[in-house]
Design a protein around this motif. Structure first.
Motif, short mmCIF file in Angstrom:
data_model
loop_
_atom_site.label_atom_id
_atom_site.label_comp_id
_atom_site.label_asym_id
_atom_site.label_seq_id
_atom_site.Cartn_x
_atom_site.Cartn_y
_atom_site.Cartn_z
N ILE A 157 12.61 69.88 31.98
CA ILE A 157 12.05 71.21 32.24
C ILE A 157 11.10 71.61 31.12
N SER A 158 11.50 71.38 29.88
CA SER A 158 10.58 71.69 28.77
C SER A 158 9.46 70.66 28.69
N GLN A 159 9.74 69.41 29.04
CA GLN A 159 8.70 68.38 29.03
C GLN A 159 7.66 68.64 30.11
N ALA A 160 8.07 69.26 31.19
CA ALA A 160 7.13 69.59 32.26
C ALA A 160 6.06 70.57 31.78
N SER A 161 6.39 71.38 30.78
CA SER A 161 5.40 72.33 30.26
C SER A 161 4.20 71.59 29.67
N LEU A 162 4.45 70.46 29.03
CA LEU A 162 3.35 69.65 28.48
C LEU A 162 2.49 69.09 29.61
N PHE A 163 3.13 68.63 30.65
CA PHE A 163 2.40 68.04 31.77
C PHE A 163 1.56 69.09 32.50
N VAL A 164 2.16 70.23 32.80
CA VAL A 164 1.44 71.31 33.49
C VAL A 164 0.26 71.78 32.65
N ALA A 165 0.52 72.01 31.36
CA ALA A 165 -0.56 72.49 30.48
C ALA A 165 -1.67 71.46 30.36
N SER A 166 -1.33 70.19 30.27
CA SER A 166 -2.38 69.17 30.13
C SER A 166 -3.24 69.08 31.39
N ILE A 167 -2.64 69.27 32.56
CA ILE A 167 -3.43 69.29 33.80
C ILE A 167 -4.39 70.49 33.78
N LEU A 168 -3.87 71.65 33.39
CA LEU A 168 -4.73 72.84 33.33
C LEU A 168 -5.83 72.66 32.29
N LEU A 169 -5.50 72.08 31.14
CA LEU A 169 -6.51 71.84 30.12
C LEU A 169 -7.60 70.90 30.64
N LEU A 170 -7.20 69.87 31.38
CA LEU A 170 -8.18 68.95 31.95
C LEU A 170 -9.08 69.67 32.96
N ILE A 171 -8.50 70.48 33.81
CA ILE A 171 -9.29 71.21 34.81
C ILE A 171 -10.30 72.12 34.12
N TYR A 172 -9.85 72.86 33.11
CA TYR A 172 -10.76 73.79 32.43
C TYR A 172 -11.79 73.04 31.59
N ALA A 173 -11.42 71.90 31.03
CA ALA A 173 -12.40 71.10 30.28
C ALA A 173 -13.46 70.54 31.22
N LEU A 174 -13.05 70.11 32.40
CA LEU A 174 -14.03 69.63 33.40
C LEU A 174 -14.96 70.76 33.82
N ARG A 175 -14.39 71.94 34.04
CA ARG A 175 -15.21 73.11 34.39
C ARG A 175 -16.24 73.39 33.30
N ASP A 176 -15.80 73.35 32.04
CA ASP A 176 -16.70 73.62 30.92
C ASP A 176 -17.75 72.54 30.78
N PHE A 177 -17.36 71.29 31.05
CA PHE A 177 -18.33 70.19 30.98
C PHE A 177 -19.42 70.36 32.03
N ILE A 178 -19.03 70.70 33.24
CA ILE A 178 -20.01 70.93 34.31
C ILE A 178 -20.92 72.09 33.94
N HIS A 179 -20.35 73.15 33.41
CA HIS A 179 -21.14 74.31 32.99
C HIS A 179 -22.13 73.93 31.89
N ASP A 180 -21.64 73.20 30.87
CA ASP A 180 -22.52 72.81 29.75
C ASP A 180 -23.62 71.86 30.21
#
Length: 182
Positions: A151-174
């Protein structure tokens, strides 16, 4: 000729609908994350005070409170990191912007940095999934409440997916800033 124009308008409308859908979804997700972060922050603060008061003043520790605090703190920290990435308010070292007034050079440097963030976020997704899968497979639980560790390890997985999505969004924007400029 009019058929091409109608086809182009149709594709633009479809793209706008997709963008609007993801924007609305992102807004709702951000509201949910902010609510969860707020509740978890209040819980962690309250639980720490309860733990200190019960141990120091009453002489009776609350068994298992550390487990609950750790689980909540993991989710609090990871969702907070995802929110910072969403708002692009995380820490960054923009050395080139400090030394250069050349807007194109600054945009290129930002694109490179964002590209590296995308690559690292991809690695984090793979690593955190491996950790989550391993924890799920091993079935480890906390000693007092028998809460599964995944359950606590899932927090790392969920956050890393969100970080990847937002990094991709920022890359497309840049990247689009550079393309539109030239």
């Amino acid at each position: 000729m009019q058929g091409r124009s109608a086809g182009l308008r149709f594709r633009v409308n479809i793209m706008n609908a997709i963008v609007n859908f993801f924007t609305a979804f992102d807004e709702k997700l951000a509201m949910l994350m902010k609510a969860v972060v707020t509740v978890l922050g209040i819980f962690v603060s309250f639980a720490i005070v309860v733990g200190i008061v019960s141990r120091a003043l009453l002489g009776k520790p609350v068994f298992g409170i550390e487990e609950l605090i750790l689980m909540a703190a993991m989710w609090l920290y990871m969702l907070g990191a995802a929110l910072a990435s969403r708002e692009r308010s995380h820490l960054s070292a923009d050395f080139i912007q400090a030394f250069s007034k050349n807007r194109t050079l600054n945009d290129i440097a930002r694109l490179i940095a964002t590209g590296l963030s995308v690559v690292m976020a991809g690695f984090f997704v793979a690593w955190s999934y491996s950790l989550f899968a391993w924890g799920f497979e091993k079935g480890q639980v906390t000693p007092v409440f028998s809460i599964p560790q995944y359950i606590s390890q899932a927090s790392l997985f969920v956050a890393s997916i969100l970080l990847l999505i937002y990094a991709l969004r920022d890359f497309i924007h840049d990247a689009s800033k550079l393309v539109v400029k030239n």
